[in-house]
Enzyme design. Structure first.
Site, PDB file in Angstrom:
ATOM      1  N   GLU A   1      41.878  13.233  36.491  1.00 45.13           N
ATOM      2  CA  GLU A   1      43.115  13.227  36.031  1.00 45.13           C
ATOM      3  C   GLU A   1      43.653  11.781  36.052  1.00 45.13           C
ATOM      4  O   GLU A   1      43.710  11.403  36.959  1.00 45.13           O
ATOM      5  CB  GLU A   1      43.830  14.441  36.524  1.00 45.13           C
TER       6      GLU A   1
ATOM      7  N   LYS B   1      46.687  18.840  28.488  1.00 44.47           N
ATOM      8  CA  LYS B   1      46.713  19.891  29.557  1.00 44.47           C
ATOM      9  C   LYS B   1      47.850  21.091  29.259  1.00 44.47           C
ATOM     10  O   LYS B   1      48.921  20.479  28.773  1.00 44.47           O
ATOM     11  CB  LYS B   1      47.463  18.962  30.825  1.00 44.47           C
TER      12      LYS B   1
ATOM     13  N   CYS C   1      43.664  19.647  36.440  1.00 44.45           N
ATOM     14  CA  CYS C   1      44.436  20.040  37.617  1.00 44.45           C
ATOM     15  C   CYS C   1      45.125  21.056  37.728  1.00 44.45           C
ATOM     16  O   CYS C   1      44.502  22.118  38.167  1.00 44.45           O
ATOM     17  CB  CYS C   1      45.419  18.792  37.869  1.00 44.45           C
TER      18      CYS C   1
END
Length: 264
Positions: free
Chosen positions: A40, A106, A142
């Protein structure tokens, strides 16, 4: 499938980070990798304003990644930031390579441990899987790691592997949580998890101490569908290339049918 875990430390200069990506993809290709996964925020690290450096998916940074993917024949997944409405950005994974062109924004934003990603980042809404050499690959980022539903959605869509680029925040217990959650998500969905983290700017830093921004703890990990750790890195930048036997996902799902036995 041969997978490269490309643990790096991004700077605040996108072109320098693109040069790192290019060089690492070429090294991974030389070791026979078919899929190269970067962290990321590989485009630019957290800690500074993101909107001024965000670029569209047809911008120069993404095109640079596409070029090295085309040059090497390796599918590349790398974290970047793309413009979003209201002056915010999307925390985006670019997936590009032979027969692959997609992106994932995300979904779960890191509003935790005193950091508010949602102040500057717009949440995604779309679950994304791609096909790499006939293997279903789910995309997650993440903080998504704390939400097993996403990984099960990947499995339901036919994925045998989920890749998880991350820039995990340091702090008390955070490394232990990372290690636990990466293994748990593999077991939850009976799939491989390739979790690739940013290496911290200071590889000698005490990872038990929180930082102002989540700049990474390293610990990139490859976990099999039965939850066993097959490879793990430390806190320094490093390239790790490993073979993934995707048929293990089917074997584990036959033995422990957690996906078929769901009631909720």
């Amino acid at each position: 499938m041969r997978v490269a875990l490309c643990q790096m430390t991004a700077s605040d200069e996108p072109q320098d980070n693109l040069a790192q990506v290019r060089e690492t993809v070429r090294r991974a290709a030389g070791e026979g990798a078919r899929l190269a996964v970067f962290p990321e925020a590989a485009m630019v690290r957290f800690g500074g304003p993101l909107a001024p450096v965000a670029e569209p998916l047809d911008g120069p940074w993404a095109d640079g990644v596409r070029a090295v993917a085309e040059e090497t024949g390796v599918t590349v997944v790398a974290g970047m930031f793309t413009p979003a409405s209201g002056g915010r950005v999307a925390n985006t994974l670019l997936a590009t390579g032979p027969g692959v062109e997609d992106s994932y924004d995300k979904i779960h934003l890191y509003d935790a441990f005193g950091f508010r990603e949602s102040d500057t980042v717009a949440a995604g809404e779309r679950v994304v899987t791609v096909q790499v050499d006939g293997v279903g690959v789910g995309l997650a980022t993440c903080y998504d790691l704390r939400f097993p539903e996403l990984f099960r959605a990947h499995a339901d869509a036919g994925a045998e592997l989920t890749v998880l680029p991350a820039s995990w925040g340091a702090g008390p217990g955070k490394v232990d949580q990372w290690d636990l959650l990466v293994r748990a998500r593999a077991v939850d969905a009976a799939l491989w998890v390739a979790a690739v983290g940013q290496a911290p700017p200071d590889p000698e830093a005490d990872l038990r101490q929180p930082t102002k921004a989540p700049t990474g703890v390293g610990r990139s990990t490859l976990v099999a569908p039965d939850g066993t750790v097959r490879a793990r890195l430390g806190s320094a930048p490093q390239l790790l290339v490993q073979d993934v036997d995707v048929s293990e996902a089917a074997r584990v799902r036959r033995a422990v049918a957690v996906l078929d036995n769901r009631r909720l």
